[in-house]
Motif scaffolding. Structure first.
Motif, PDB file in Angstrom:
ATOM      1  N   ARG A 145     -70.311  13.649 -12.653  1.00 34.97           N
ATOM      2  CA  ARG A 145     -69.805  12.899 -13.814  1.00 34.97           C
ATOM      3  C   ARG A 145     -70.058  11.414 -13.634  1.00 34.97           C
ATOM      4  N   TRP A 146     -70.996  10.902 -14.420  1.00 31.05           N
ATOM      5  CA  TRP A 146     -71.422   9.512 -14.319  1.00 31.05           C
ATOM      6  C   TRP A 146     -70.822   8.693 -15.460  1.00 31.05           C
ATOM      7  N   SER A 147     -70.759   7.392 -15.242  1.00 32.70           N
ATOM      8  CA  SER A 147     -70.358   6.492 -16.306  1.00 32.70           C
ATOM      9  C   SER A 147     -71.168   5.208 -16.158  1.00 32.70           C
ATOM     10  N   ARG A 192     -70.480   4.130 -12.106  1.00 35.52           N
ATOM     11  CA  ARG A 192     -69.364   4.943 -11.620  1.00 35.52           C
ATOM     12  C   ARG A 192     -69.782   6.394 -11.486  1.00 35.52           C
ATOM     13  N   GLY A 231     -65.526   8.664 -11.887  1.00 31.15           N
ATOM     14  CA  GLY A 231     -64.497   7.658 -12.176  1.00 31.15           C
ATOM     15  C   GLY A 231     -64.362   6.541 -11.156  1.00 31.15           C
ATOM     16  N   ALA A 237     -75.956   3.523 -14.275  1.00 31.89           N
ATOM     17  CA  ALA A 237     -74.632   4.050 -13.922  1.00 31.89           C
ATOM     18  C   ALA A 237     -73.958   3.165 -12.886  1.00 31.89           C
ATOM     19  N   ARG A 274     -69.823   1.716 -23.272  1.00 37.35           N
ATOM     20  CA  ARG A 274     -69.799   2.529 -22.063  1.00 37.35           C
ATOM     21  C   ARG A 274     -70.082   3.981 -22.406  1.00 37.35           C
ATOM     22  N   ARG A 275     -70.959   4.611 -21.620  1.00 33.40           N
ATOM     23  CA  ARG A 275     -71.315   6.025 -21.844  1.00 33.40           C
ATOM     24  C   ARG A 275     -70.853   6.860 -20.663  1.00 33.40           C
ATOM     25  N   GLU A 276     -70.261   8.002 -20.965  1.00 30.08           N
ATOM     26  CA  GLU A 276     -69.848   8.954 -19.924  1.00 30.08           C
ATOM     27  C   GLU A 276     -70.811  10.129 -20.015  1.00 30.08           C
ATOM     28  N   GLN A 277     -71.178  10.699 -18.902  1.00 33.88           N
ATOM     29  CA  GLN A 277     -72.139  11.793 -18.961  1.00 33.88           C
ATOM     30  C   GLN A 277     -72.010  12.735 -17.773  1.00 33.88           C
ATOM     31  N   GLU A 278     -71.977  14.035 -18.058  1.00 33.94           N
ATOM     32  CA  GLU A 278     -72.017  15.014 -16.975  1.00 33.94           C
ATOM     33  C   GLU A 278     -73.434  15.549 -16.876  1.00 33.94           C
TER      34      GLU A 278
END
Ligand SMILES: Nc1nc2c(c(=O)[nH]1)N[C@H]1C(S)=C(S)[C@@H](COP(=O)(O)O)O[C@H]1N2
Ligand SMILES: [Mo]
Length: 225
Positions: free
Chosen positions: A83-85, A136, A139, A134, A64-68
């Motif tokens: 803010r995507w995930s 999410r 969150g 993406a 899982r990658r989180e990215q702004e």
């Protein structure tokens, strides 16, 4: 991200900041709100190899990658710091290469949404680490306005490459025809102001800007979620 950092000071050329993230797109897709009752999966079709189907459940084996990132529409609006995930598209392509590849002559990645919207990226840009599938936003699971259940997020490119409600990934030798038609730049990098293929970006700014607010209004009016 070769050209633009999401934490860059200031906005890319010709963009202005808006405070709300609108539901947006081409006028003819405003009323096409997909029915999500069908089982969520991505079809992978290929000109350069075999085809397969991957369920969203199967995606959970990927990291899982989180990215702004800021989101830039070609009609000149930008929303900052979303803010995507999700999963990196390159990890997804790696997974399907292991299953059904190799795709020796792969040059283009076509992306199709459940509403029939199509856009594409050259494979070297589609596999950039900041291109996500993406699921999410801040969150929360994506809602129908912003591309449920899964959308592409290609933050260095104009929003029209970030296909919502992703249904199919098409692996191709040559560039497919996309829904934006002549308006779709093959790469559409925001930092280079590649708004369309044949008209200079600084000119397209002025041509498209008047449509941004009415189109956002039209989308809002046709969104019954
Ligand atoms: N499936 C689908 N994806 C799409 C579109 C669309 O009409 N349908 N419009 C594109 C355009 S032009 C933009 S600016 C963004 C808007 O994303 P948003 O509705 O989450 O703001 O989605 C892109 N992806
Ligand atoms: Mo857009």
């Amino acid at each position: 991200m070769p050209y633009q950092k999401s934490d860059a000071m200031g906005l890319p050329p010709g963009q202005h900041e808006v405070s709300e993230f609108p539901r947006f797109g081409l006028p003819r897709f405003a009323r096409r709100i997909p029915n999500l009752r069908t089982s969520p999966e991505i079809k992978v079709t290929s000109e350069v190899g075999r085809s397969t189907t991957i369920s969203l459940e199967e995606l959970t084996c990927l990291p899982r990658r989180e990215q702004e990132a800021d989101f830039h529409c070609v009609t000149t609006w930008t929303v900052r710091r979303l803010r995507w995930s999700g999963y990196a598209l390159r990890d997804f392509i790696h997974l399907i290469t292991e299953r059904i590849g190799p795709f020796d002559e792969l040059s283009w990645v076509g992306l199709r949404g459940l509403d029939g919207y199509v856009a594409s990226l050259p494979v070297e840009f589609a596999t950039d680490p900041d291109v996500l599938l993406a699921d999410r936003l801040f969150g929360e699971p994506l809602d129908l306005s912003h591309g449920a259940p899964l959308r592409v997020l290609a933050p260095s490119h104009y929003g029209y490459k970030s296909v919502k409600h992703l249904a199919e990934i098409h692996l191709l030798r040559s560039r497919p025809r996309g829904s934006p038609g002549w308006k779709e730049h093959p790469v559409a990098l925001v930092a280079k102001e590649e708004r369309t293929q044949h008209i200079p970006g600084w000119l397209v700014r002025w041509l498209f800007r008047p449509f941004a607010s009415p189109l956002a209004w039209y989308y809002r009016r046709n969104t019954s979620l």
